[in-house]
Design an enzyme around this catalytic site. Structure first.
Site, PDB file in Angstrom:
ATOM      1  N   GLN A 146      -4.321   5.955  -4.848  1.00  0.00           N
ATOM      2  CA  GLN A 146      -4.658   4.631  -5.376  1.00  0.00           C
ATOM      3  C   GLN A 146      -5.880   4.720  -6.286  1.00  0.00           C
ATOM      4  O   GLN A 146      -5.887   4.154  -7.379  1.00  0.00           O
ATOM      5  CB  GLN A 146      -4.920   3.660  -4.226  1.00  0.00           C
ATOM      6  CG  GLN A 146      -3.664   3.333  -3.441  1.00  0.00           C
ATOM      7  CD  GLN A 146      -3.899   2.333  -2.321  1.00  0.00           C
ATOM      8  OE1 GLN A 146      -5.043   2.037  -1.983  1.00  0.00           O
ATOM      9  NE2 GLN A 146      -2.824   1.830  -1.742  1.00  0.00           N
TER      10      GLN A 146
ATOM     11  N   SER B  36      -7.129  10.159  -2.739  1.00  0.00           N
ATOM     12  CA  SER B  36      -6.458   8.858  -2.717  1.00  0.00           C
ATOM     13  C   SER B  36      -5.698   8.650  -4.027  1.00  0.00           C
ATOM     14  O   SER B  36      -6.289   8.622  -5.111  1.00  0.00           O
ATOM     15  CB  SER B  36      -7.487   7.740  -2.534  1.00  0.00           C
ATOM     16  OG  SER B  36      -6.936   6.507  -2.926  1.00  0.00           O
TER      17      SER B  36
ATOM     18  N   LYS C 183      -6.372   1.527   6.369  1.00  0.00           N
ATOM     19  CA  LYS C 183      -5.069   1.026   5.917  1.00  0.00           C
ATOM     20  C   LYS C 183      -4.887  -0.432   6.343  1.00  0.00           C
ATOM     21  O   LYS C 183      -5.843  -1.093   6.696  1.00  0.00           O
ATOM     22  CB  LYS C 183      -3.957   1.921   6.468  1.00  0.00           C
ATOM     23  CG  LYS C 183      -4.035   3.358   5.948  1.00  0.00           C
ATOM     24  CD  LYS C 183      -3.846   3.405   4.447  1.00  0.00           C
ATOM     25  CE  LYS C 183      -4.038   4.802   3.899  1.00  0.00           C
ATOM     26  NZ  LYS C 183      -4.031   4.837   2.442  1.00  0.00           N
TER      27      LYS C 183
ATOM     28  N   SER D  12       5.666   2.195  -3.882  1.00  0.00           N
ATOM     29  CA  SER D  12       4.630   2.731  -4.788  1.00  0.00           C
ATOM     30  C   SER D  12       5.115   2.739  -6.236  1.00  0.00           C
ATOM     31  O   SER D  12       4.374   2.370  -7.158  1.00  0.00           O
ATOM     32  CB  SER D  12       4.304   4.179  -4.417  1.00  0.00           C
ATOM     33  OG  SER D  12       3.525   4.233  -3.271  1.00  0.00           O
TER      34      SER D  12
ATOM     35  N   ARG E 186       3.795  -1.034   8.982  1.00  0.00           N
ATOM     36  CA  ARG E 186       4.234   0.273   9.498  1.00  0.00           C
ATOM     37  C   ARG E 186       4.096   0.331  11.035  1.00  0.00           C
ATOM     38  O   ARG E 186       4.834   1.028  11.701  1.00  0.00           O
ATOM     39  CB  ARG E 186       3.497   1.410   8.802  1.00  0.00           C
ATOM     40  CG  ARG E 186       3.731   1.362   7.289  1.00  0.00           C
ATOM     41  CD  ARG E 186       3.720   2.678   6.593  1.00  0.00           C
ATOM     42  NE  ARG E 186       3.581   2.459   5.144  1.00  0.00           N
ATOM     43  CZ  ARG E 186       4.594   2.350   4.286  1.00  0.00           C
ATOM     44  NH1 ARG E 186       5.829   2.454   4.697  1.00  0.00           N
ATOM     45  NH2 ARG E 186       4.371   2.138   2.994  1.00  0.00           N
TER      46      ARG E 186
ATOM     47  N   GLY F 229      -2.504  -3.367  -0.803  1.00  0.00           N
ATOM     48  CA  GLY F 229      -3.652  -2.521  -1.133  1.00  0.00           C
ATOM     49  C   GLY F 229      -3.460  -1.796  -2.457  1.00  0.00           C
ATOM     50  O   GLY F 229      -4.412  -1.604  -3.219  1.00  0.00           O
TER      51      GLY F 229
ATOM     52  N   ARG G 114       3.926   0.453  -9.721  1.00  0.00           N
ATOM     53  CA  ARG G 114       3.510   1.128 -10.955  1.00  0.00           C
ATOM     54  C   ARG G 114       4.407   0.748 -12.126  1.00  0.00           C
ATOM     55  O   ARG G 114       3.947   0.548 -13.254  1.00  0.00           O
ATOM     56  CB  ARG G 114       3.513   2.643 -10.753  1.00  0.00           C
ATOM     57  CG  ARG G 114       2.370   3.120  -9.851  1.00  0.00           C
ATOM     58  CD  ARG G 114       2.683   4.471  -9.263  1.00  0.00           C
ATOM     59  NE  ARG G 114       1.539   5.104  -8.607  1.00  0.00           N
ATOM     60  CZ  ARG G 114       1.107   4.807  -7.377  1.00  0.00           C
ATOM     61  NH1 ARG G 114       1.700   3.857  -6.677  1.00  0.00           N
ATOM     62  NH2 ARG G 114       0.077   5.462  -6.860  1.00  0.00           N
TER      63      ARG G 114
ATOM     64  N   ASP H  85       1.345   7.729   4.949  1.00  0.00           N
ATOM     65  CA  ASP H  85       1.912   6.516   5.565  1.00  0.00           C
ATOM     66  C   ASP H  85       2.864   6.837   6.709  1.00  0.00           C
ATOM     67  O   ASP H  85       3.310   5.932   7.420  1.00  0.00           O
ATOM     68  CB  ASP H  85       2.623   5.673   4.495  1.00  0.00           C
ATOM     69  CG  ASP H  85       1.617   5.130   3.481  1.00  0.00           C
ATOM     70  OD1 ASP H  85       0.455   4.920   3.853  1.00  0.00           O
ATOM     71  OD2 ASP H  85       1.997   4.926   2.317  1.00  0.00           O
TER      72      ASP H  85
HETATM   73  C1  S3P Z   1      -0.355   4.507  -2.186  1.00  0.00           C
HETATM   74  C2  S3P Z   1      -1.231   5.471  -1.799  1.00  0.00           C
HETATM   75  C3  S3P Z   1      -1.696   5.644  -0.412  1.00  0.00           C
HETATM   76  C4  S3P Z   1      -0.777   4.952   0.569  1.00  0.00           C
HETATM   77  C5  S3P Z   1      -0.400   3.582   0.131  1.00  0.00           C
HETATM   78  C6  S3P Z   1       0.290   3.602  -1.218  1.00  0.00           C
HETATM   79  C7  S3P Z   1      -0.010   4.396  -3.611  1.00  0.00           C
HETATM   80  O1  S3P Z   1      -3.000   5.112  -0.302  1.00  0.00           O
HETATM   81  O2  S3P Z   1      -1.357   4.900   1.838  1.00  0.00           O
HETATM   82  O3  S3P Z   1       0.496   2.991   1.067  1.00  0.00           O
HETATM   83  O4  S3P Z   1       0.992   3.734  -3.956  1.00  0.00           O
HETATM   84  O5  S3P Z   1      -0.735   4.981  -4.424  1.00  0.00           O
HETATM   85  P1  S3P Z   1      -4.290   6.022  -0.677  1.00  0.00           P
HETATM   86  O6  S3P Z   1      -3.976   6.651  -1.960  1.00  0.00           O
HETATM   87  O7  S3P Z   1      -5.466   5.115  -0.796  1.00  0.00           O
HETATM   88  O8  S3P Z   1      -4.415   6.975   0.475  1.00  0.00           O
END
Ligand code: S3P
Length: 436
Positions: free
Chosen positions: A169, A167, A348, A23, A394, A94, A27, A321
């Site tokens: 994300q 979320s 996911k 993550s 995973r 994602g 970023r 996760d």
């Molecule tokens: C993530 C947020 C999570 C997580 C993903 C990574 C991120 O998703 O499941 O593996 O880096 O912000 P969501 O925020 O959509 O739940």
């Protein structure tokens, strides 16, 4: 598709450095490309998902230099983005698919196409299309909500947005759009989720404020980021922690793991179930403060007997996760282990409720799916068998850990999926078994 067998293990012993955080790597690279001065990133994750991010940033005009001990990104600033002629391929990532459009939405007059692999094509983007649309951008998605999709950048306006789901994300997408919007952007989350974006923004000199559940930012002319140190990934380390807890006689030391409170829900669940985990974990954050750093700690672990637990909705985003691992631990725990309020798992890399329930049941587990989670009855162990990773990293790692802790061993179909987040996973397990 590669198959790998994981035999019951005697015990896992030794010390490991956890792989870099996925993550935070995504970023750091994105903000690196948005910065006008070069940004040096130490310990960037070299894996499928995070390499997709580097490729995407190159297509958008950033110069990405991979050196032996660091990554250097030279971007053109917040508003100087090249328009690629080809679709941007997010691969299996994602996070890239949900975060990148935040920045691109503010590129007034430019159009971008994003696409990815078969798993990405079933992951909804309407959750980002809505807030970005309210700010003035437009997303044309396949069947109204899936990739491939076309994003039309615009001069973005202000927004006060209440997230319908917790979320990180989607929150991060809106915050990235806020950097290039004209006016204040506020995003309110129903319950806390990982806050890596907020911390990195604070480090980059962005005026960002937390007001309870709301986070407010104003646009800036430029970011002021010079270096980012990526900590070890607690979500990857969690597979080793689970293996260490489930294989009797194990003793592990994991070095330099990120222990941000918003990521450590799994450790708290594991402790509640009876696991002994020792580390310098971050205390719950003060709701009025956004820390600038990512805390890091060594984590020491011992195996022990487990009891069942219940994970409720507010804990879900803090361990999202790792919930497949909670199901696995539940198979070995005394009593029932229940996860509720986790319908997000269905969206996911695979439908992780169905995949975990069918996968573990195939190994002998007593587990039932619910609409928004699962319920496991501990039976003291798992028989073993075959587990199909369904292209989900995973799930592949879950099968491997299940094998080590099972009575007969587990064959994982599609083990190569692990490479999107933890390419050295099987080798690391081998090292811990070899040191036994
Ligand atoms: C993530 C947020 C999570 C997580 C993903 C990574 C991120 O998703 O499941 O593996 O880096 O912000 P969501 O925020 O959509 O739940």
């Amino acid at each position: 598709m590669s198959r790998a067998r994981f035999e019951p293990a005697a015990h896992l012993r030794g010390e490991l450095v956890a792989p870099p955080d996925k993550s935070i790597s995504h970023r750091a690279a994105l903000l690196g490309a948005m910065n006008s001065e070069p940004v040096r990133i130490h310990n960037y994750l070299d894996a499928g998902d995070t390499n997709s991010t580097l490729e995407a940033l190159r297509m958008l005009g950033a110069i990405v230099e991979v050196r032996p001990d660091e990554l250097v990104i030279r971007g053109g600033g917040l508003r100087d983005v090249e328009t690629p002629h080809e679709p941007i391929d997010v691969g299996n990532a994602g996070t890239l698919m949900r975060l990148l459009p935040g920045w691109l939405a503010g590129q007034d007059g430019s159009t971008f196409t994003l696409d990815g692999d078969a798993s990405i094509r079933r992951r909804p983007v309407d959750r980002i299309a809505e807030p970005l649309g309210m700010m003035g951008a437009r997303i044309e998605a396949t069947d109204g909500r899936f990739p491939p999709f076309i994003l039309h950048g615009a001069r973005l306006g202000s927004l006060d947005y209440e997230l319908p789901v917790a979320s990180a994300q989607v929150k991060s997408c809106v915050l990235l759009a806020g950097l290039v919007a004209y006016g204040e952007v506020t995003v309110t989350e129903p319950t806390p989720s990982r806050d890596h974006t907020e911390r990195l923004f604070a480090r980059a000199g962005v005026s960002i404020e937390r007001r309870g559940r709301a986070i407010a930012i104003s646009n800036v002319d430029e970011l002021e980021l010079d270096e980012v140190q990526v900590p070890g990934d607690l979500s990857s380390a969690a597979f080793l922690l689970a293996a260490g807890v489930l294989v009797p006689g194990s003793r592990l030391l994991l070095r330099d793991v990120g222990v941000n409170w918003t990521r450590a829900g799994f450790v708290r669940i594991l402790e509640r179930m009876g696991g002994v985990v020792v580390g310098d974990f971050e205390p719950p954050p003060d709701p009025g403060v956004i820390p600038r750093e990512e805390p890091v700690s060594d984590i020491d672990l011992r195996a022990g007997p487990l009891v069942g637990t219940t994970v409720e909705a507010d804990e879900v985003p803090l361990a999202i996760d790792e919930l497949p691992l909670v199901a696995l631990l539940g198979c070995f725990a005394e009593g029932e282990t229940i996860v509720r309020g986790a319908a997000e798992l269905r969206l996911k890399e695979s439908d992780r409720i169905t995949a975990v329930v069918e996968g573990l049941r195939g190994l002998g587990a007593e587990i039932e799916a619910t609409e928004d989670g699962f319920a496991v009855t501990g039976t003291g162990g798992l028989e073993g068998g075959l587990l199909d990773a369904r292209g989900d990293h995973r799930l592949a790692m879950l099968g491997a850990v299940a094998g080590l802790a099972s009575r007969e061993g587990v064959e994982v179909v599609g083990m190569e999926a692990a490479a999107v987040s933890y390419p050295g996973f099987t080798a690391d397990l081998g090292r811990l078994l070899g040191a036994a």
